[in-house]
Design an enzyme around this catalytic site. Structure first.
Site: not given
Ligand code: C5P
Length: 244
Positions: A44, A71, A73, A76, A131, A223
């Site tokens: 992603k 991604d 999002k 527009d 979220t 992460r």
């Molecule tokens: O680091 P982590 O595993 O939390 O990464 C989650 C990814 O998903 C990040 O790129 C974050 O921007 C994305 N994301 C999120 N929560 C959402 C939508 C997207 O963590 N509700």
């Protein structure tokens, strides 16, 4: 049923893990793309890597045959969203995101642009209510409580032409009970049981096995891999948990 098969067959990913390469540093980002990209279903690219080194990112993914989830999002006017998708910079981009809040006409325009791309059509997934939004924030922007907002926006997005939705693991059972197997469901907030992440901001997290069991098609993991001492090993543990 046919649509359900087509989306998944069209993607035919090697596994359901999408590595979220949220790194601003080009050298580190491209090195991880080379190391981890060939081992996962998708990689992603959000705004952080895409605006810093989008072209090298795409070229590397194309060379290694790694499907990209772009991604950004979009939210527009319909014409802008249509033209953005119609002119995506690479056929390696296999999935894209829009905000359901753009409404039926914007989602319809996004779907039309996807269809016009023919064989390289990306999977179109919609974000319902982000979220991080608290009950107070949802009220301030004119949205009902979370569960109602997710139901309403999710139904509208799917009726307007989205192939699937992005949601937290907690929302997966509701989505499957409402909309069955057809929508392609993408979920971030994945936290392997044995891997902890310092300063975590994912409050509705689930383990890879639990999220998959609750009906996710694609698990977005950032992460837990990015911050691991050995990213390939961390990914290996996630894949082992999924196999189990
Ligand atoms: O680091 P982590 O595993 O939390 O990464 C989650 C990814 O998903 C990040 O790129 C974050 O921007 C994305 N994301 C999120 N929560 C959402 C939508 C997207 O963590 N509700």
């Amino acid at each position: 049923m046919d649509r359900e098969r087509t989306i998944r067959e069209r993607l035919s990913l090697k596994n359901p893990v999408c590595f979220s390469l949220d790194l601003p540093d080009q050298d580190k980002g491209l090195a991880l793309l080379e190391e981890i990209g060939p081992l996962v279903g998708m990689v992603k690219a959000g705004p952080v890597p895409f605006l810093s080194y989008g072209t090298p990112f795409i070229k590397t993914a194309e060379r290694l045959g790694i499907p990209i989830f772009l991604d950004l999002k979009w939210h527009d006017i319909p014409n802008t969203v249509h033209d953005t998708i119609r002119h995506l910079p690479s056929s390696a981009i296999r999935m894209i995101t829009i905000h359901a809040l753009g409404g039926p006409s914007m989602i319809g325009a996004a779907k039309k642009a996807c269809e016009e791309l023919g064989d390289s059509r990306p999977v179109l997934v919609a974000v319902t209510a982000l979220t991080h939004l608290t009950a107070e924030e949802l009220l301030l922007i004119g949205l009902p409580p979370r569960e109602v907002a997710v139901r309403r926006l999710g139904a509208m997005a799917l009726e307007s032409g989205a192939d699937g939705l992005v949601m937290s693991p907690k929302e997966l059972p509701l989505a499957r009970s409402l909309w069955g197997k057809t929508p392609y469901l993408v979920t971030p907030g994945i936290r392997p049981k044995e891997l902890s992440v310092a300063n975590d901001d994912q409050s509705n997290a689930a383990s890879p096995g639990d999220a998959f069991g609750m009906g996710a098609d694609l698990l977005v993991v950032g992460r837990p891999i990015l911050r691991a001492k050995d990213p390939a090993r961390a990914l290996g543990e996630i894949l082992r948990e999924l196999q189990g």
